[in-house]
Scaffold this motif. Structure first.
Motif, PDB file in Angstrom:
ATOM      1  N   HIS A  40       0.803  -1.225   0.000  1.00  0.00           N
ATOM      2  CA  HIS A  40       0.000   0.000   0.000  1.00  0.00           C
ATOM      3  C   HIS A  40       0.839   1.280   0.000  1.00  0.00           C
ATOM      4  N   ILE A  41       2.149   1.152  -0.093  1.00  0.00           N
ATOM      5  CA  ILE A  41       3.037   2.320  -0.019  1.00  0.00           C
ATOM      6  C   ILE A  41       2.673   3.375  -1.065  1.00  0.00           C
ATOM      7  N   ALA A  42       2.480   2.979  -2.311  1.00  0.00           N
ATOM      8  CA  ALA A  42       2.180   3.951  -3.374  1.00  0.00           C
ATOM      9  C   ALA A  42       0.887   4.690  -3.080  1.00  0.00           C
ATOM     10  N   LYS A  43      -0.117   3.971  -2.609  1.00  0.00           N
ATOM     11  CA  LYS A  43      -1.413   4.586  -2.297  1.00  0.00           C
ATOM     12  C   LYS A  43      -1.270   5.589  -1.137  1.00  0.00           C
ATOM     13  N   ILE A  44      -0.479   5.243  -0.147  1.00  0.00           N
ATOM     14  CA  ILE A  44      -0.260   6.134   0.998  1.00  0.00           C
ATOM     15  C   ILE A  44       0.510   7.375   0.553  1.00  0.00           C
ATOM     16  N   LYS A  45       1.543   7.176  -0.268  1.00  0.00           N
ATOM     17  CA  LYS A  45       2.335   8.305  -0.780  1.00  0.00           C
ATOM     18  C   LYS A  45       1.474   9.287  -1.554  1.00  0.00           C
ATOM     19  N   MET A  59       4.420  -1.852  19.227  1.00  0.00           N
ATOM     20  CA  MET A  59       5.519  -2.579  18.589  1.00  0.00           C
ATOM     21  C   MET A  59       5.352  -2.630  17.068  1.00  0.00           C
ATOM     22  N   ARG A  60       4.195  -3.091  16.602  1.00  0.00           N
ATOM     23  CA  ARG A  60       3.955  -3.170  15.156  1.00  0.00           C
ATOM     24  C   ARG A  60       3.928  -1.776  14.532  1.00  0.00           C
ATOM     25  N   SER A  61       3.378  -0.810  15.271  1.00  0.00           N
ATOM     26  CA  SER A  61       3.302   0.545  14.711  1.00  0.00           C
ATOM     27  C   SER A  61       4.692   1.164  14.582  1.00  0.00           C
ATOM     28  N   ALA A  62       5.625   0.793  15.452  1.00  0.00           N
ATOM     29  CA  ALA A  62       7.008   1.274  15.317  1.00  0.00           C
ATOM     30  C   ALA A  62       7.619   0.728  14.037  1.00  0.00           C
ATOM     31  N   THR A  63       7.400  -0.550  13.778  1.00  0.00           N
ATOM     32  CA  THR A  63       7.893  -1.166  12.545  1.00  0.00           C
ATOM     33  C   THR A  63       7.265  -0.484  11.333  1.00  0.00           C
ATOM     34  N   ALA A  64       5.954  -0.245  11.394  1.00  0.00           N
ATOM     35  CA  ALA A  64       5.248   0.391  10.284  1.00  0.00           C
ATOM     36  C   ALA A  64       5.779   1.799  10.025  1.00  0.00           C
ATOM     37  N   ALA A  65       5.985   2.574  11.077  1.00  0.00           N
ATOM     38  CA  ALA A  65       6.500   3.936  10.909  1.00  0.00           C
ATOM     39  C   ALA A  65       7.875   3.906  10.249  1.00  0.00           C
ATOM     40  N   ASN A  66       8.716   2.957  10.642  1.00  0.00           N
ATOM     41  CA  ASN A  66      10.044   2.845  10.032  1.00  0.00           C
ATOM     42  C   ASN A  66       9.946   2.468   8.554  1.00  0.00           C
ATOM     43  N   ILE A  67       9.043   1.571   8.207  1.00  0.00           N
ATOM     44  CA  ILE A  67       8.848   1.199   6.796  1.00  0.00           C
ATOM     45  C   ILE A  67       8.417   2.423   5.992  1.00  0.00           C
ATOM     46  N   LEU A  68       7.473   3.175   6.528  1.00  0.00           N
ATOM     47  CA  LEU A  68       6.983   4.366   5.820  1.00  0.00           C
ATOM     48  C   LEU A  68       8.101   5.389   5.650  1.00  0.00           C
ATOM     49  N   LYS A  69       8.866   5.638   6.703  1.00  0.00           N
ATOM     50  CA  LYS A  69       9.977   6.594   6.625  1.00  0.00           C
ATOM     51  C   LYS A  69      10.990   6.180   5.572  1.00  0.00           C
ATOM     52  N   ARG A  70      11.316   4.881   5.535  1.00  0.00           N
ATOM     53  CA  ARG A  70      12.280   4.386   4.533  1.00  0.00           C
ATOM     54  C   ARG A  70      11.765   4.598   3.121  1.00  0.00           C
ATOM     55  N   ASN A  71      10.456   4.729   2.976  1.00  0.00           N
ATOM     56  CA  ASN A  71       9.857   4.951   1.662  1.00  0.00           C
ATOM     57  C   ASN A  71       9.527   6.424   1.416  1.00  0.00           C
ATOM     58  N   GLY A  72      10.108   7.306   2.215  1.00  0.00           N
ATOM     59  CA  GLY A  72       9.970   8.740   1.991  1.00  0.00           C
ATOM     60  C   GLY A  72       8.658   9.345   2.474  1.00  0.00           C
TER      61      GLY A  72
END
Length: 88
Positions: A40-45, A59-72
């Protein structure tokens, strides 16, 4: 920091499973389980808004935030959804 994100019309993204989300969630939040987040990264962007992630404990939200940050995507971990709902 939550206030700063909300002033920019942040999206609240709940990354718990659909079953967990159906039991209770923050009004207006979007549910994208962590396991499917990468799809869903493209849709969120495209929404061009910051994202506050939440889950059951943070815990999961920390992982999710890091994934989103890595994707700009500007993102922050909002922690557990029940605690976050008290801040919103």
């Amino acid at each position: 920091m939550v206030e700063e994100f909300m002033s920019k019309e942040a999206i609240v993204l709940d990354v718990r499973t659909e079953a967990e989300y159906s039991i209770g969630a923050i009004s207006g939040s979007k549910n994208i389980p962590l396991q499917t987040l990468n799809n869903h990264i493209a849709k969120i962007k495209k929404q061009n808004k910051p994202v506050i992630t939440c889950c059951a404990s943070g815990m999961r939200s920390a992982t999710a935030a890091n994934i989103l940050k890595r994707n700009g995507i500007e993102a922050m971990n909002g922690g557990g959804w029940q605690r976050l709902s008290q801040l919103l």
